[in-house]
Design a protein around this motif. Structure first.
Motif, PDB file in Angstrom:
ATOM      1  N   PHE A   1       0.834  -0.991   0.288  1.00  0.00           N
ATOM      2  CA  PHE A   1       0.133   0.018   0.019  1.00  0.00           C
ATOM      3  C   PHE A   1       0.797   1.242  -0.112  1.00  0.00           C
ATOM      4  O   PHE A   1       0.363   2.371  -0.711  1.00  0.00           O
ATOM      5  CB  PHE A   1      -0.787   0.069   1.280  1.00  0.00           C
ATOM      6  CG  PHE A   1      -2.027  -0.789   1.127  1.00  0.00           C
ATOM      7  CD1 PHE A   1      -3.275  -0.594   0.153  1.00  0.00           C
ATOM      8  CD2 PHE A   1      -1.966  -2.227   1.631  1.00  0.00           C
ATOM      9  CE1 PHE A   1      -4.079  -1.547   0.108  1.00  0.00           C
ATOM     10  CE2 PHE A   1      -3.124  -3.037   1.824  1.00  0.00           C
ATOM     11  CZ  PHE A   1      -4.202  -2.603   0.680  1.00  0.00           C
ATOM     12  N   PHE A   2       1.998   1.260   0.739  1.00  0.00           N
ATOM     13  CA  PHE A   2       2.964   2.484   0.826  1.00  0.00           C
ATOM     14  C   PHE A   2       3.475   2.797  -0.533  1.00  0.00           C
ATOM     15  O   PHE A   2       3.387   3.885  -1.137  1.00  0.00           O
ATOM     16  CB  PHE A   2       3.915   2.037   1.342  1.00  0.00           C
ATOM     17  CG  PHE A   2       4.913   3.222   1.797  1.00  0.00           C
ATOM     18  CD1 PHE A   2       4.945   4.154   2.903  1.00  0.00           C
ATOM     19  CD2 PHE A   2       6.199   3.326   1.170  1.00  0.00           C
ATOM     20  CE1 PHE A   2       5.623   5.101   3.081  1.00  0.00           C
ATOM     21  CE2 PHE A   2       7.186   4.318   1.204  1.00  0.00           C
ATOM     22  CZ  PHE A   2       6.867   5.403   2.363  1.00  0.00           C
ATOM     23  N   PHE A   3       3.861   1.590  -1.347  1.00  0.00           N
ATOM     24  CA  PHE A   3       4.364   2.062  -2.697  1.00  0.00           C
ATOM     25  C   PHE A   3       3.421   1.900  -3.723  1.00  0.00           C
ATOM     26  O   PHE A   3       3.662   2.639  -4.499  1.00  0.00           O
ATOM     27  CB  PHE A   3       5.293   0.744  -2.916  1.00  0.00           C
ATOM     28  CG  PHE A   3       6.567   0.757  -2.057  1.00  0.00           C
ATOM     29  CD1 PHE A   3       7.483   1.760  -2.193  1.00  0.00           C
ATOM     30  CD2 PHE A   3       6.921  -0.463  -1.417  1.00  0.00           C
ATOM     31  CE1 PHE A   3       8.569   1.872  -1.059  1.00  0.00           C
ATOM     32  CE2 PHE A   3       8.171  -0.498  -0.712  1.00  0.00           C
ATOM     33  CZ  PHE A   3       8.761   0.720  -0.764  1.00  0.00           C
TER      34      PHE A   3
ATOM     35  N   LEU B   1       3.943  10.825   3.405  1.00  0.00           N
ATOM     36  CA  LEU B   1       3.198  10.509   2.155  1.00  0.00           C
ATOM     37  C   LEU B   1       2.105  11.796   1.726  1.00  0.00           C
ATOM     38  O   LEU B   1       2.367  11.849   0.525  1.00  0.00           O
ATOM     39  CB  LEU B   1       2.577   9.186   2.257  1.00  0.00           C
ATOM     40  CG  LEU B   1       2.862   7.983   2.373  1.00  0.00           C
ATOM     41  CD1 LEU B   1       2.081   6.677   2.421  1.00  0.00           C
ATOM     42  CD2 LEU B   1       3.578   7.719   0.958  1.00  0.00           C
ATOM     43  N   LEU B   2       1.642  12.142   2.967  1.00  0.00           N
ATOM     44  CA  LEU B   2       0.679  13.456   2.481  1.00  0.00           C
ATOM     45  C   LEU B   2       1.657  14.673   1.985  1.00  0.00           C
ATOM     46  O   LEU B   2       1.071  15.495   1.129  1.00  0.00           O
ATOM     47  CB  LEU B   2      -0.209  13.831   3.748  1.00  0.00           C
ATOM     48  CG  LEU B   2      -1.209  12.578   4.101  1.00  0.00           C
ATOM     49  CD1 LEU B   2      -1.864  12.930   5.172  1.00  0.00           C
ATOM     50  CD2 LEU B   2      -2.123  12.093   2.647  1.00  0.00           C
ATOM     51  N   ARG B   3       2.502  14.852   2.527  1.00  0.00           N
ATOM     52  CA  ARG B   3       3.441  15.864   2.203  1.00  0.00           C
ATOM     53  C   ARG B   3       3.846  15.599   0.691  1.00  0.00           C
ATOM     54  O   ARG B   3       3.936  16.578  -0.196  1.00  0.00           O
ATOM     55  CB  ARG B   3       4.705  16.126   3.098  1.00  0.00           C
ATOM     56  CG  ARG B   3       5.566  17.063   2.578  1.00  0.00           C
ATOM     57  CD  ARG B   3       6.680  17.395   3.507  1.00  0.00           C
ATOM     58  NE  ARG B   3       7.786  18.248   3.158  1.00  0.00           N
ATOM     59  CZ  ARG B   3       8.739  17.906   2.569  1.00  0.00           C
ATOM     60  NH1 ARG B   3       9.092  16.703   2.320  1.00  0.00           N
ATOM     61  NH2 ARG B   3       9.558  18.840   1.997  1.00  0.00           N
ATOM     62  N   ILE B   4       4.437  14.524   0.303  1.00  0.00           N
ATOM     63  CA  ILE B   4       4.739  14.262  -0.992  1.00  0.00           C
ATOM     64  C   ILE B   4       3.502  14.465  -1.860  1.00  0.00           C
ATOM     65  O   ILE B   4       3.592  15.208  -3.048  1.00  0.00           O
ATOM     66  CB  ILE B   4       5.103  12.860  -1.297  1.00  0.00           C
ATOM     67  CG1 ILE B   4       6.562  12.489  -0.671  1.00  0.00           C
ATOM     68  CG2 ILE B   4       4.939  12.377  -2.731  1.00  0.00           C
ATOM     69  CD1 ILE B   4       6.920  11.385  -0.579  1.00  0.00           C
ATOM     70  N   TRP B   5       2.300  14.134  -1.481  1.00  0.00           N
ATOM     71  CA  TRP B   5       0.982  14.511  -2.430  1.00  0.00           C
ATOM     72  C   TRP B   5       0.891  15.772  -2.538  1.00  0.00           C
ATOM     73  O   TRP B   5       0.226  16.391  -3.434  1.00  0.00           O
ATOM     74  CB  TRP B   5      -0.215  13.710  -1.747  1.00  0.00           C
ATOM     75  CG  TRP B   5      -0.133  12.406  -2.464  1.00  0.00           C
ATOM     76  CD1 TRP B   5       0.096  11.099  -1.671  1.00  0.00           C
ATOM     77  CD2 TRP B   5      -0.766  11.843  -3.667  1.00  0.00           C
ATOM     78  NE1 TRP B   5      -0.053  10.141  -2.452  1.00  0.00           N
ATOM     79  CE2 TRP B   5      -0.755  10.441  -3.649  1.00  0.00           C
ATOM     80  CE3 TRP B   5      -1.125  12.547  -4.734  1.00  0.00           C
ATOM     81  CZ2 TRP B   5      -0.766   9.706  -4.739  1.00  0.00           C
ATOM     82  CZ3 TRP B   5      -1.479  11.798  -5.886  1.00  0.00           C
ATOM     83  CH2 TRP B   5      -1.142  10.399  -5.865  1.00  0.00           C
TER      84      TRP B   5
ATOM     85  N   SER C   1      -4.552   5.216  -0.659  1.00  0.00           N
ATOM     86  CA  SER C   1      -3.516   4.158  -0.338  1.00  0.00           C
ATOM     87  C   SER C   1      -2.840   4.439   0.514  1.00  0.00           C
ATOM     88  O   SER C   1      -2.266   3.615   1.329  1.00  0.00           O
ATOM     89  CB  SER C   1      -2.759   3.823  -1.662  1.00  0.00           C
ATOM     90  OG  SER C   1      -1.878   2.674  -1.635  1.00  0.00           O
ATOM     91  N   ALA C   2      -2.381   5.790   0.731  1.00  0.00           N
ATOM     92  CA  ALA C   2      -1.472   6.351   1.850  1.00  0.00           C
ATOM     93  C   ALA C   2      -2.036   6.017   3.305  1.00  0.00           C
ATOM     94  O   ALA C   2      -1.208   5.465   4.249  1.00  0.00           O
ATOM     95  CB  ALA C   2      -1.202   7.660   1.704  1.00  0.00           C
ATOM     96  N   PHE C   3      -3.441   6.359   3.455  1.00  0.00           N
ATOM     97  CA  PHE C   3      -3.888   6.164   4.616  1.00  0.00           C
ATOM     98  C   PHE C   3      -4.164   4.420   5.002  1.00  0.00           C
ATOM     99  O   PHE C   3      -4.031   4.208   6.266  1.00  0.00           O
ATOM    100  CB  PHE C   3      -5.535   6.749   4.709  1.00  0.00           C
ATOM    101  CG  PHE C   3      -5.439   8.135   5.018  1.00  0.00           C
ATOM    102  CD1 PHE C   3      -5.338   8.669   6.221  1.00  0.00           C
ATOM    103  CD2 PHE C   3      -5.372   9.047   3.993  1.00  0.00           C
ATOM    104  CE1 PHE C   3      -5.439  10.003   6.671  1.00  0.00           C
ATOM    105  CE2 PHE C   3      -5.475  10.474   4.229  1.00  0.00           C
ATOM    106  CZ  PHE C   3      -5.456  11.002   5.613  1.00  0.00           C
TER     107      PHE C   3
ATOM    108  N   GLY D   1      -5.359  10.874  -8.313  1.00  0.00           N
ATOM    109  CA  GLY D   1      -5.014  11.590  -6.873  1.00  0.00           C
ATOM    110  C   GLY D   1      -5.606  10.921  -5.631  1.00  0.00           C
ATOM    111  O   GLY D   1      -5.236  10.718  -4.392  1.00  0.00           O
ATOM    112  N   GLN D   2      -7.017  10.731  -5.842  1.00  0.00           N
ATOM    113  CA  GLN D   2      -7.807  10.148  -4.855  1.00  0.00           C
ATOM    114  C   GLN D   2      -7.396   8.918  -4.394  1.00  0.00           C
ATOM    115  O   GLN D   2      -7.364   8.325  -3.288  1.00  0.00           O
ATOM    116  CB  GLN D   2      -9.452  10.194  -5.125  1.00  0.00           C
ATOM    117  CG  GLN D   2      -9.887  11.507  -5.290  1.00  0.00           C
ATOM    118  CD  GLN D   2     -11.163  11.605  -6.203  1.00  0.00           C
ATOM    119  OE1 GLN D   2     -11.769  10.533  -6.529  1.00  0.00           O
ATOM    120  NE2 GLN D   2     -11.471  12.847  -6.426  1.00  0.00           N
TER     121      GLN D   2
END
Length: 491
Positions: free
Chosen positions: A363-365, A446-450, A408-410, A402-403
């Protein structure tokens, strides 16, 4: 002293004389920063390696026959080639002065005529036929028969062009190879500047910066508290380079297979192969050497690692030629390839692989793979639903990608939370509660990257970005300290 008026008349006479001298222009390596035969053959073989046998048959019938057959099957169009802008500019000046421009090339008729029509400045074209390979002495003979010895100017670049330089009135040397450059210096011939060619082009093509991804191989060793085991460290280092060499070979092959799309891309067109700074033969030799080095290192590791690496080679090859053009399949494949590095690390060190680690990694990747596609869609200029070149996406898929990536990050953070609460972790760590902050740390990263991607501030592979970004590095350092404290802290 010659009167100014007479000097002016001599200058005008020279201009008039030059105007009536045809300028003959070579194609491969001169007008183009590429070799049409090598590139066409490489594309055909990448599509179907078994085409090597027909190619050998065609070559046995003559190089001209090989060029003809390759041109028919390569599917290359005039706009797919990398043109030397300096040469185009020079030809435009010559054309404006009234000079006759002639394209003289050893390429097949279909290639030569297509390019001549695309450029739109040549009054005639001389090319190879099924019976004649129009290069070197054959080209020299044809030009002398048509114009006469010393009655034409010639623009070329290679050893094969030296024979023509010697009978031309004037030689213009473009981006010469070693032999042509030596001839130019000995004869004080003109050299047309086409820009600096980096000697580091092969190094750029293997993308050493992408090797940062392969530090994932060491994750199982670290999480299983084996960082002080010398044998494990050596195995991880060997596995790192085996994976890196193979991945770099795949990058080179991928660039070969995607030349046409790369040349239409705003940034990828500057890659060594797409821009013509590195030749196809050099790329093939480079990829072969990298594969041999990878195999040699793999022989030093357990057979399970060899199996994982072989799986990676097959999967990444399938991704290069087929899967990267399939909607969503591409991002799932990328996530799997990232996770495969962790599996490879476990295989190299003989470490038991945790179900939780694999689940978290997927999920992370997947989130990072989706952000990679998101960035490509964000940079795509046509937002009206057009196809994205070389991908299975439309511009309207932008928000959906994006969604899915944020979701997937969460999910990765949720899997990590469940793992921290699991019996396996409770038994492995003396202070398991210290690992709970890992969940918000992962979400922050992850959210910062997004958010950076949404702002148009992310311009590279997200995994490589994480390895270079100091905030991400600080986040990983804090996470590592939490894991260390959880392992050795008080109960």
């Amino acid at each position: 002293m010659m009167p100014a008026t007479m000097a002016g008349m001599d200058f005008m006479d020279a201009r008039t004389e030059t105007r009536h001298i045809p300028l003959c222009v070579d194609l491969d390596g001169t007008l183009l920063a590429a070799d049409t035969l090598w590139e066409g053959a490489a594309i055909i073989l990448l599509r179907n390696p078994l085409m090597l046998f027909p190619m050998l048959v065609w070559l046995a019938k003559g190089k001209a026959r090989l060029k003809h057959e390759v041109a028919l099957r390569s599917g290359r169009r005039a706009e797919d080639w990398p043109y030397r802008q300096a040469v185009i500019d020079r030809l435009m000046e010559e054309k404006k002065s009234g000079r006759e421009l002639v394209l003289v090339t050893g390429a097949a008729p279909s290639v030569a005529n297509d390019i001549a029509a695309h450029v739109g400045m040549f009054s005639s074209v001389m090319h190879s036929t099924d019976a004649l390979n129009l290069t070197s002495s054959n080209k020299r003979r044809a030009l002398v028969e048509r114009y006469g010895d010393g009655a034409f100017d010639y623009m070329g670049n290679s050893r094969d062009d030296i024979a023509v330089f010697e009978v031309a009135r004037r030689a213009i040397v473009v981006s010469p190879d070693a032999a042509a450059e030596k001839w130019r210096r000995n004869h004080d011939a003109e050299r047309l500047d086409t820009g600096k060619v980096s000697a580091l082009a092969p190094l750029k093509s293997i993308r050493v910066h992408q090797w940062a991804k392969n530090v994932l191989i060491g994750v199982p060793m670290i999480l299983n508290h084996e960082v002080l085991h010398f044998d494990a460290i050596v195995s991880v280092i060997i596995a790192f380079f085996a994976f890196s060499f193979l991945a770099s070979a795949v990058y080179v092959i991928n660039d070969l297979s995607d030349l046409a799309n790369d040349r239409r891309h705003a940034k990828k067109r500057y890659r060594p192969l797409a821009s013509g700074q590195m030749s196809v033969p050099t790329a093939l030799v480079l990829a072969g050497c990298l594969i041999i080095a990878s195999v040699a290192l793999t022989l030093l590791l357990p057979w399970k690692f060899a199996g994982v690496l072989a799986f990676y080679a097959c999967a990444t090859t399938a991704y290069t030629f087929v899967l990267k053009r399939k909607l969503l399949v591409d991002v799932f494949t990328l996530a799997g390839l990232y996770t495969t590095r962790i599996v490879a690390g476990a295989a190299a060190t003989g470490t038991e692989l945790s179900f939780w680690l694999v689940s978290f990694a997927i999920f992370f990747f997947l989130s990072l793979a989706l952000v990679k596609r998101y960035v490509e869609l964000h940079e795509f200029e046509d937002k009206d639903g057009g196809n994205v070149p070389g991908r299975g996406y439309l511009a309207v898929d932008f928000e959906m990608v994006g969604q899915a990536g944020v979701a997937s990050a969460f999910t990765s953070a949720l899997v990590l939370a469940l793992y921290v609460h699991s019996k396996e972790l409770q038994e492995m760590y003396t202070t398991p509660w210290a690992l709970w902050p890992l969940c918000p740390l992962v979400l922050y990263m992850l959210l910062r990257i997004w958010m950076l991607a949404r702002r148009g501030m992310l311009h590279e592979d997200p995994v490589v970005f994480i390895m270079r970004d100091w905030r991400s590095q600080l986040t990983m350092l804090i996470g590592a300290l939490l894991i260390l404290f959880g392992a050795i802290g008080p109960q």
